[in-house]
Design a protein around this motif. Structure first.
Motif, PDB file in Angstrom:
ATOM      1  N   ARG A  23       8.545  -0.531 -11.557  1.00  0.00           N
ATOM      2  CA  ARG A  23       7.809  -0.269 -12.798  1.00  0.00           C
ATOM      3  C   ARG A  23       6.714   0.773 -12.628  1.00  0.00           C
ATOM      4  O   ARG A  23       6.469   1.608 -13.519  1.00  0.00           O
ATOM      5  CB  ARG A  23       7.214  -1.588 -13.311  1.00  0.00           C
ATOM      6  CG  ARG A  23       6.106  -1.479 -14.354  1.00  0.00           C
ATOM      7  CD  ARG A  23       6.585  -0.901 -15.651  1.00  0.00           C
ATOM      8  NE  ARG A  23       5.517  -0.837 -16.638  1.00  0.00           N
ATOM      9  CZ  ARG A  23       4.573   0.094 -16.699  1.00  0.00           C
ATOM     10  NH1 ARG A  23       4.542   1.047 -15.788  1.00  0.00           N
ATOM     11  NH2 ARG A  23       3.651   0.075 -17.645  1.00  0.00           N
ATOM     12  N   THR A  24       6.005   0.783 -11.488  1.00  0.00           N
ATOM     13  CA  THR A  24       4.927   1.750 -11.276  1.00  0.00           C
ATOM     14  C   THR A  24       5.480   3.172 -11.335  1.00  0.00           C
ATOM     15  O   THR A  24       6.469   3.496 -10.687  1.00  0.00           O
ATOM     16  CB  THR A  24       4.258   1.513  -9.910  1.00  0.00           C
ATOM     17  OG1 THR A  24       3.737   0.185  -9.872  1.00  0.00           O
ATOM     18  CG2 THR A  24       3.124   2.505  -9.692  1.00  0.00           C
ATOM     19  N   THR A  77      14.154   0.551  -8.641  1.00  0.00           N
ATOM     20  CA  THR A  77      13.827   0.682  -7.219  1.00  0.00           C
ATOM     21  C   THR A  77      12.357   1.083  -7.080  1.00  0.00           C
ATOM     22  O   THR A  77      11.929   2.046  -7.710  1.00  0.00           O
ATOM     23  CB  THR A  77      14.701   1.754  -6.545  1.00  0.00           C
ATOM     24  OG1 THR A  77      16.076   1.463  -6.795  1.00  0.00           O
ATOM     25  CG2 THR A  77      14.456   1.800  -5.050  1.00  0.00           C
ATOM     26  N   PRO A  78      11.554   0.384  -6.272  1.00  0.00           N
ATOM     27  CA  PRO A  78      10.153   0.773  -6.092  1.00  0.00           C
ATOM     28  C   PRO A  78      10.010   2.180  -5.524  1.00  0.00           C
ATOM     29  O   PRO A  78      10.886   2.666  -4.786  1.00  0.00           O
ATOM     30  CB  PRO A  78       9.622  -0.281  -5.107  1.00  0.00           C
ATOM     31  CG  PRO A  78      10.542  -1.442  -5.249  1.00  0.00           C
ATOM     32  CD  PRO A  78      11.889  -0.849  -5.541  1.00  0.00           C
ATOM     33  N   GLY A  79       8.899   2.826  -5.869  1.00  0.00           N
ATOM     34  CA  GLY A  79       8.620   4.155  -5.361  1.00  0.00           C
ATOM     35  C   GLY A  79       9.063   5.235  -6.327  1.00  0.00           C
ATOM     36  O   GLY A  79       9.556   4.957  -7.420  1.00  0.00           O
ATOM     37  N   GLN A 109       0.851  -1.183   0.000  1.00  0.00           N
ATOM     38  CA  GLN A 109       0.000   0.000   0.000  1.00  0.00           C
ATOM     39  C   GLN A 109       0.886   1.231   0.000  1.00  0.00           C
ATOM     40  O   GLN A 109       1.851   1.314   0.770  1.00  0.00           O
ATOM     41  CB  GLN A 109      -0.920  -0.006   1.221  1.00  0.00           C
ATOM     42  CG  GLN A 109      -1.970  -1.122   1.163  1.00  0.00           C
ATOM     43  CD  GLN A 109      -2.913  -1.086   2.341  1.00  0.00           C
ATOM     44  OE1 GLN A 109      -2.491  -0.879   3.463  1.00  0.00           O
ATOM     45  NE2 GLN A 109      -4.193  -1.299   2.078  1.00  0.00           N
ATOM     46  N   ALA A 110       0.567   2.184  -0.877  1.00  0.00           N
ATOM     47  CA  ALA A 110       1.461   3.322  -1.035  1.00  0.00           C
ATOM     48  C   ALA A 110       0.714   4.513  -1.611  1.00  0.00           C
ATOM     49  O   ALA A 110      -0.335   4.361  -2.228  1.00  0.00           O
ATOM     50  CB  ALA A 110       2.620   2.957  -1.957  1.00  0.00           C
ATOM     51  N   ILE A 111       1.277   5.677  -1.398  1.00  0.00           N
ATOM     52  CA  ILE A 111       0.824   6.866  -2.114  1.00  0.00           C
ATOM     53  C   ILE A 111       1.325   6.772  -3.540  1.00  0.00           C
ATOM     54  O   ILE A 111       2.433   6.314  -3.804  1.00  0.00           O
ATOM     55  CB  ILE A 111       1.344   8.143  -1.427  1.00  0.00           C
ATOM     56  CG1 ILE A 111       0.625   8.356  -0.095  1.00  0.00           C
ATOM     57  CG2 ILE A 111       1.182   9.370  -2.323  1.00  0.00           C
ATOM     58  CD1 ILE A 111       1.148   9.525   0.704  1.00  0.00           C
ATOM     59  N   GLY A 112       0.496   7.201  -4.478  1.00  0.00           N
ATOM     60  CA  GLY A 112       0.890   7.171  -5.876  1.00  0.00           C
ATOM     61  C   GLY A 112       0.214   8.294  -6.635  1.00  0.00           C
ATOM     62  O   GLY A 112      -0.184   9.310  -6.067  1.00  0.00           O
ATOM     63  N   TYR A 144       4.707  10.776  -8.800  1.00  0.00           N
ATOM     64  CA  TYR A 144       5.905  10.310  -9.494  1.00  0.00           C
ATOM     65  C   TYR A 144       6.526  11.411 -10.344  1.00  0.00           C
ATOM     66  O   TYR A 144       7.754  11.531 -10.419  1.00  0.00           O
ATOM     67  CB  TYR A 144       5.561   9.088 -10.352  1.00  0.00           C
ATOM     68  CG  TYR A 144       5.270   7.858  -9.528  1.00  0.00           C
ATOM     69  CD1 TYR A 144       6.298   7.140  -8.930  1.00  0.00           C
ATOM     70  CD2 TYR A 144       3.969   7.422  -9.329  1.00  0.00           C
ATOM     71  CE1 TYR A 144       6.040   6.011  -8.157  1.00  0.00           C
ATOM     72  CE2 TYR A 144       3.694   6.299  -8.563  1.00  0.00           C
ATOM     73  CZ  TYR A 144       4.733   5.601  -7.977  1.00  0.00           C
ATOM     74  OH  TYR A 144       4.474   4.491  -7.203  1.00  0.00           O
ATOM     75  N   SER A 145       5.698  12.227 -10.974  1.00  0.00           N
ATOM     76  CA  SER A 145       6.214  13.318 -11.806  1.00  0.00           C
ATOM     77  C   SER A 145       6.909  14.372 -10.966  1.00  0.00           C
ATOM     78  O   SER A 145       7.969  14.900 -11.349  1.00  0.00           O
ATOM     79  CB  SER A 145       5.073  13.959 -12.599  1.00  0.00           C
ATOM     80  OG  SER A 145       4.485  13.045 -13.491  1.00  0.00           O
TER      81      SER A 145
END
Length: 292
Positions: free
Chosen positions: A236-237, A273-275, A26-29, A34-35
């Motif tokens: 990848r996200t 790296t995730p995030g 579970q994460a902020i996205g 990301y931008s």
């Protein structure tokens, strides 16, 4: 000179990501998240206008690890809450469900922020009404990730439909970003170069089409491509958001091939790296020297 290089407009998402092996995080996205990290951490003066059912302090805290970001938080009666289930190791196939959405952005909510580019980074249709595009064009160069015009929430699921007003509104757009599947929905073409040329003929000035193997840009004169060279895909996200934010900011001072190479090196490194991207410009430059 503008106060900011970019103003990124879009909601923070509350994501549950389920990987192909069942791992759940579970994460902020969200595209703005990301931008914002990508642009700021390679040195660009970045403002973000996130919207969520969170306090102003919580929204500012979400960007705390990107010190170059100035946050202009906006309240909403609900947050964008989604679950993404990835079906393959390359994360190219996923099923997304949405349990709640934000109140749409309104032009009168946008503060008087002096930025060279307004980056429209919504997540689904309705976040950013069509009328926001010509409004943005009165204030800055317009960059838009077309996902927020194609992705629709129906019965809690995420489906894609063509953007009916595309030919009317694309002439307002300086930078247009799609992925390969979205380009096909918009144009009916599977050839990415031909799709980019058609999108240009409809009025967008510079088109980026992302793919898991490369990033393509067309500026009306030449097709440019750059391969993605990630050594793994654990992060990848946020791939497309990172690439686009890096590119449009670099284009303020560099030519197309230079900006494209920097953006592709940035996303290649980020995907390992995730995030969001937490490195520096020096990290990207070192990666570029080694792999590009």
């Amino acid at each position: 000179m503008s106060t900011f290089d970019t103003l990124i407009i879009g909601e923070v998402a509350l994501d549950t990501n389920v990987d192909y092996d069942g791992t759940t995080v579970q994460a902020i996205g969200g595209a703005v998240y990301y931008s914002g990290f990508a642009a700021a951490n390679i040195g660009h003066r970045t403002a973000v206008l996130p919207k969520a059912d969170m306090t102003a302090e919580e929204l500012r805290a979400a960007f705390a690890q990107a010190p170059n970001v100035t946050v202009y938080p906006l309240p909403s009666r609900a947050s964008f809450v989604t679950k993404n289930v990835y079906h393959t190791p390359d994360r190219e196939r996923r099923t997304s469900t949405v349990s709640s959405m934000i109140d749409p952005y309104r032009p009168e909510e946008i503060p008087a922020v002096d930025a060279a580019v307004w980056h429209l980074a919504g997540l689904v249709r309705g976040d950013l009404p069509n009328e926001l595009i010509p409004y943005a064009a009165k204030h800055a160069q317009v960059a838009i990730d077309v996902q927020c015009m194609l992705r629709c929430v129906e019965n809690g699921g995420m489906v894609y439909h063509d953007w009916a007003e595309k030919k009317e509104l694309l002439p307002y757009v300086r930078f247009l970003k799609t992925d390969a599947a979205e380009a096909e929905i918009l144009t009916g073409l599977t050839d990415r170069a031909e799709a980019a040329k058609l999108l240009y003929s409809w009025g967008a000035k510079e088109i980026m089409i992302t793919h898991n193997s490369e990033v393509l840009v067309y500026d009306g004169r030449e097709i440019y491509t750059c391969p993605i060279r990630s050594r793994n895909l654990s992060g990848r996200t946020g791939r497309g958001d990172t690439t686009f934010a890096g590119y449009i900011n670099e284009r303020l001072t560099h030519d197309v091939p230079t900006a494209l190479r920097t953006a592709t090196a940035l996303v290649s490194l980020k995907m390992e790296t995730p995030g969001p991207f937490l490195g520096t410009r020096a990290d990207v430059e070192a990666y570029q020297r080694e792999f590009f």
